[in-house]
Motif scaffolding. Structure first.
Motif, PDB file in Angstrom:
ATOM      1  N   HIS A   1       0.835  -1.205   0.000  1.00 44.18           N
ATOM      2  CA  HIS A   1       0.000   0.000   0.000  1.00 44.18           C
ATOM      3  C   HIS A   1       0.871   1.257   0.000  1.00 44.18           C
ATOM      4  O   HIS A   1       0.537   2.253  -0.642  1.00 44.18           O
ATOM      5  CB  HIS A   1      -0.947  -0.009   1.197  1.00 44.18           C
ATOM      6  CG  HIS A   1      -2.110  -0.944   1.014  1.00 44.18           C
ATOM      7  ND1 HIS A   1      -3.325  -0.526   0.532  1.00 44.18           N
ATOM      8  CD2 HIS A   1      -2.223  -2.277   1.219  1.00 44.18           C
ATOM      9  CE1 HIS A   1      -4.155  -1.569   0.457  1.00 44.18           C
ATOM     10  NE2 HIS A   1      -3.511  -2.641   0.875  1.00 44.18           N
ATOM     11  N   ALA A   2       1.982   1.194   0.738  1.00 49.81           N
ATOM     12  CA  ALA A   2       2.897   2.347   0.762  1.00 49.81           C
ATOM     13  C   ALA A   2       3.437   2.621  -0.636  1.00 49.81           C
ATOM     14  O   ALA A   2       3.464   3.763  -1.101  1.00 49.81           O
ATOM     15  CB  ALA A   2       4.034   2.091   1.745  1.00 49.81           C
ATOM     16  N   LEU A   3       3.834   1.558  -1.324  1.00 49.09           N
ATOM     17  CA  LEU A   3       4.347   1.722  -2.687  1.00 49.09           C
ATOM     18  C   LEU A   3       3.246   2.259  -3.600  1.00 49.09           C
ATOM     19  O   LEU A   3       3.471   3.167  -4.408  1.00 49.09           O
ATOM     20  CB  LEU A   3       4.875   0.374  -3.214  1.00 49.09           C
ATOM     21  CG  LEU A   3       5.369   0.363  -4.652  1.00 49.09           C
ATOM     22  CD1 LEU A   3       6.553   1.308  -4.837  1.00 49.09           C
ATOM     23  CD2 LEU A   3       5.748  -1.047  -5.100  1.00 49.09           C
ATOM     24  N   GLU A   4       2.054   1.712  -3.457  1.00 48.50           N
ATOM     25  CA  GLU A   4       0.937   2.171  -4.294  1.00 48.50           C
ATOM     26  C   GLU A   4       0.683   3.664  -4.069  1.00 48.50           C
ATOM     27  O   GLU A   4       0.526   4.427  -5.024  1.00 48.50           O
ATOM     28  CB  GLU A   4      -0.326   1.366  -3.967  1.00 48.50           C
ATOM     29  CG  GLU A   4      -1.540   1.725  -4.823  1.00 48.50           C
ATOM     30  CD  GLU A   4      -1.304   1.461  -6.310  1.00 48.50           C
ATOM     31  OE1 GLU A   4      -0.618   0.478  -6.636  1.00 48.50           O
ATOM     32  OE2 GLU A   4      -1.795   2.265  -7.137  1.00 48.50           O
ATOM     33  N   GLN A   5       0.656   4.066  -2.805  1.00 48.19           N
ATOM     34  CA  GLN A   5       0.406   5.474  -2.497  1.00 48.19           C
ATOM     35  C   GLN A   5       1.510   6.346  -3.098  1.00 48.19           C
ATOM     36  O   GLN A   5       1.242   7.426  -3.630  1.00 48.19           O
ATOM     37  CB  GLN A   5       0.325   5.671  -0.978  1.00 48.19           C
ATOM     38  CG  GLN A   5      -0.134   7.054  -0.568  1.00 48.19           C
ATOM     39  CD  GLN A   5      -1.533   7.370  -1.050  1.00 48.19           C
ATOM     40  OE1 GLN A   5      -2.492   6.661  -0.745  1.00 48.19           O
ATOM     41  NE2 GLN A   5      -1.680   8.426  -1.834  1.00 48.19           N
ATOM     42  N   ALA A   6       2.745   5.856  -3.038  1.00 46.44           N
ATOM     43  CA  ALA A   6       3.864   6.608  -3.623  1.00 46.44           C
ATOM     44  C   ALA A   6       3.664   6.774  -5.131  1.00 46.44           C
ATOM     45  O   ALA A   6       3.846   7.864  -5.680  1.00 46.44           O
ATOM     46  CB  ALA A   6       5.181   5.888  -3.337  1.00 46.44           C
ATOM     47  N   LEU A   7       3.258   5.687  -5.797  1.00 45.04           N
ATOM     48  CA  LEU A   7       3.073   5.743  -7.261  1.00 45.04           C
ATOM     49  C   LEU A   7       1.914   6.674  -7.620  1.00 45.04           C
ATOM     50  O   LEU A   7       1.991   7.437  -8.587  1.00 45.04           O
ATOM     51  CB  LEU A   7       2.843   4.335  -7.816  1.00 45.04           C
ATOM     52  CG  LEU A   7       4.034   3.381  -7.677  1.00 45.04           C
ATOM     53  CD1 LEU A   7       3.623   1.940  -8.027  1.00 45.04           C
ATOM     54  CD2 LEU A   7       5.209   3.816  -8.552  1.00 45.04           C
ATOM     55  N   ILE A   8       0.857   6.630  -6.832  1.00 40.79           N
ATOM     56  CA  ILE A   8      -0.295   7.514  -7.086  1.00 40.79           C
ATOM     57  C   ILE A   8       0.143   8.978  -6.982  1.00 40.79           C
ATOM     58  O   ILE A   8      -0.183   9.809  -7.836  1.00 40.79           O
ATOM     59  CB  ILE A   8      -1.445   7.222  -6.094  1.00 40.79           C
ATOM     60  CG1 ILE A   8      -2.051   5.840  -6.370  1.00 40.79           C
ATOM     61  CG2 ILE A   8      -2.523   8.300  -6.163  1.00 40.79           C
ATOM     62  CD1 ILE A   8      -3.067   5.374  -5.333  1.00 40.79           C
ATOM     63  N   LEU A   9       0.911   9.288  -5.949  1.00 37.80           N
ATOM     64  CA  LEU A   9       1.358  10.678  -5.759  1.00 37.80           C
ATOM     65  C   LEU A   9       2.279  11.117  -6.895  1.00 37.80           C
ATOM     66  O   LEU A   9       2.196  12.247  -7.375  1.00 37.80           O
ATOM     67  CB  LEU A   9       2.062  10.832  -4.409  1.00 37.80           C
ATOM     68  CG  LEU A   9       1.150  10.774  -3.182  1.00 37.80           C
ATOM     69  CD1 LEU A   9       1.979  10.731  -1.904  1.00 37.80           C
ATOM     70  CD2 LEU A   9       0.196  11.968  -3.153  1.00 37.80           C
TER      71      LEU A   9
END
Ligand SMILES: Cc1cc2nc3c(=O)[nH]c(=O)nc-3n(C[C@H](O)[C@H](O)[C@H](O)COP(=O)(O)OP(=O)(O)OC[C@H]3O[C@@H](n4cnc5c(N)ncnc54)[C@H](O)[C@@H]3O)c2cc1C
Ligand SMILES: Nc1ncnc2c1ncn2[C@@H]1O[C@H](COP(=O)(O)O)[C@@H](O)[C@H]1O
Lengths: 259, 323
Positions: free
Chosen positions: A41-49
């Motif tokens: 989820h942390a990686l996903e949030q980073a990619l979204i940002l």
């Protein structure tokens, strides 16, 4: 917007767990390790940002079995850099791991200052520390955990962050960047990436290696023993195939006035 | 005072939750075992009568400060660290709630003190505190001791009964004053959950689905089963994160605490954060392919079978029974 996402391997809880020969640790020899769910989820949030604001995402992990696959998968998902910290002992406690991270991050070329360091949080094997909190304290950065939503305002260099409380209530916080956030859930489920793309990343991508510092942290706790808890004590176990179980459950429901 | 046991009260939005009293009960046992006093600390602003509600403690340190009005973990951590440095307790019991969760990381880091996470029980053994910690989502447990003081313990809900800790008493309330530095983290506001179409805390029958049901389609079967039994469907966190169910259907630490007559847990491992939300249900039935899944330690009936087979079979059987 430069973001570091930190990934960690943990045993998959669906596996059968056994105590190692020393009687005080988990036997991981035959255990399948998976990425800590909240780190995805942390990686996903980073990619979204990054998709919203531009910039770069670096996926970083301490060396562990299968970590190369995980880092290549991160590249395939859209991370710009993958960094592996080598020379770490096996079976580090969370406190030692966090200390290594705090010492290593500043030494990775062109990594810090990053506006955000996103980690997972509350990994299932944390016994002596919470890594992101310790990391934030050592790097002297603001920290918030149990985060489930991040919006960045680049003009004011702040992030608006949602943190989970009980009963579905969330608190909105504002943090000055750079900051460390322990992500509980990204705003969208982690993206899926086809195997072909991961293979391509393995061919074309590169994992940078940095060496962990030698100075290690003195342990502050001692595990005396570890056990597999007795779980089936209370439950009456029903045998048979699905239909037989369903029939027996129906009887239970009738007996208890539920059907 | 040096060597005492210090319990942190779980104060959130002006209320003290049950776990505060559970920890006071545990703290009293440990203080007696060590032959020391039991102290409590409460953090917030305009706390009013709350400190006096901690009657089980001998002394209550009251940290009432506008900078502590909202649960900013870093501010609370700074405040607690001050009290701990002044009082030098042997052990600090902190409730493992979402409100205190970050504190569990920040405080030991700040004090460089030993920390024991996920404590389910703590005892005095040969004059030393020994904790039983739950690891790996409940699949392992460990006996652990600290090497130094103060020992900071994150204690899970359910370590003792809250009733035991709800003692009338007149503790000495001491106002502690601390200076809080800006941590770069500012609280803005609360966002209340959107009201769901059903309130799962009011249902008598809950069919609860976890990651093990594999797909959103199987959630539909659970929904049909719930409808047949006059209840509703709910789930564990991964099911909500996947978007298969809305947040209003989440059971557990971050979601709802439910006590239905019937709780069927399908494909749910039984992690402590889930179990604290459903363990007091009247009848719990667990369906999980892993015979070692911790859910079986709270379930009354269990079936080690594929939930994607049992749910439709049960739906058929219930329909047949109803005719
Ligand atoms: C601060 C915090 C708060 C949290 N709050 C909550 C909360 O409010 N609610 C909550 O639920 N969780 C919460 N969690 C998450 C919690 O720790 C667990 O990760 C979560 O409960 C696991 O959900 P699960 O059992 O569905 O998934 P898993 O743990 O992945 O378990 C899936 C289970 O399904 C079984 N299975 C697989 N296939 C099948 C099949 N075909 N048939 C039958 N069984 C199968 C597996 O054996 C396994 O036991 C929180 C965590 C933290 C750190
Ligand atoms: N080896 C490691 N041990 C602990 N945490 C790590 C490690 N490597 C990375 N981390 C990061 O810290 C997070 C764990 O946070 P916590 O569970 O709160 O300690 C993980 O999800 C990772 O993002």
């Amino acid at each position: 917007m430069n973001i570091v996402a930190i990934l960690k391997m943990v045993p998959d809880v669906v596996e059968e767990f056994e105590v190692a020969a020393d009687g005080k640790s988990l036997d991981i020899e035959f255990l399948r390790l998976i990425v800590n769910e909240r780190d995805e989820h942390a990686l996903e949030q980073a990619l979204i940002l990054k998709e919203l604001l531009g910039g770069s995402v670096t996926a970083l992990a301490l060396d562990a079995p299968d970590i190369d696959d995980v880092l290549f998968t991160a590249l395939a998902k859209g991370a710009d850099r993958a960094v592996k910290v080598t020379g770490v002992e096996e079976g580090l406690t969370t406190r030692s791991a966090a200390s290594i991270l705090a010492q290593t991050l500043p030494n990775v070329p062109d990594l810090l200052p990053a506006e955000l360091i996103l980690t997972g949080c509350q990994a299932i094997d944390d016994i002596d520390a919470q890594a992101p909190a310790l990391l934030a304290r050592r790097l002297q950065l603001p920290y918030l955990g149990l985060v489930s939503g991040v919006e960045v305002d680049a003009s004011t260099n702040t992030a608006k962050v949602a943190k989970e409380f009980a009963g579905g209530v969330r608190g909105e916080f504002e943090l000055t960047l750079p900051a460390v956030l322990g992500i509980q859930a990204a705003e969208k489920p982690p993206r899926y990436v086809p195997v072909a793309k991961v293979r391509a990343a393995m061919k074309e991508g590169e994992i940078e290696e940095v060496t962990a510092p030698v100075a290690s942290e003195a342990a502050l706790i001692d595990i005396i023993e570890m056990n597999v808890p007795e779980v089936a004590g209370r439950a009456e176990m029903l045998e048979g195939d699905a239909d037989e179980i369903a029939a027996r459950l129906c009887d239970v429901l009738v007996e208890r006035g539920l059907l | 005072m040096a060597g005492n046991v210090l319990v942190m009260a779980d104060q959130w939005r002006g209320e003290l939750s049950d776990i505060t009293y559970e920890l006071l009960a545990l703290g009293r046992e440990l203080a007696d075992g060590l032959g020391v006093s039991l102290e409590a600390v409460i953090v917030g602003h305009q706390l009013g009568e709350l400190p006096n509600k901690l009657g089980a403690a001998d002394v209550v340190h009251c940290l009432d400060n506008p900078a502590l009005a909202d649960p900013v973990p870093d501010a609370v951590s700074q405040a607690l660290a001050e009290v701990i440095k002044q009082q030098e307790p042997a052990a600090v019991l902190i409730p493992w709630t979402n409100v205190a969760a970050d504190l569990l990381g920040l405080l030991p880091a700040q004090l460089d003190a030993p920390f024991l996470n996920f404590c389910q029980d703590v005892r005095v053994v040969d004059g030393q505190l020994e904790a039983r910690c739950v690891l790996y989502g409940g699949k392992m447990e460990a006996k652990v001791v600290g090497r130094a003081r103060p020992l900071i313990l994150g204690v899970l809900p359910g370590a003792r009964s809250a009733e035991q800790g709800r003692v009338d008493g007149a503790p000495t309330v001491v106002a502690a004053s601390v200076a809080i530095q800006d941590s770069g983290v500012h609280f803005k506001s609360y966002v209340e959950p959107e009201a769901g179409d059903v309130d799962i805390t009011q249902q008598e029958v809950l069919i609860s689905v976890g990651r093990g049901v594999q797909s959103g389609d199987n959630v539909k079967i659970a929904e049909e089963l719930a409808a047949e039994l006059g209840g509703a469907v709910c789930g564990s966190r991964p099911v909500i994160d996947q978007g298969w169910l809305s947040l209003s259907r989440q059971v557990g630490k971050s979601g709802a605490i439910v006590k239905p007559k019937l709780y069927i847990a399908a494909g749910i491992s039984g992690a402590p954060e889930h179990v604290e939300g459903m363990k007091d249900s009247d009848t719990i039935i667990a369906i999980n392919t892993d015979p070692g899944a911790p859910i079986y330690s709270v379930a009354h009936f269990g079936a080690v079978e594929d939930a994607t087979d049992v749910l439709p079979a049960l739906l058929d059987a219930v329909r047949a029974k109803k005719g």
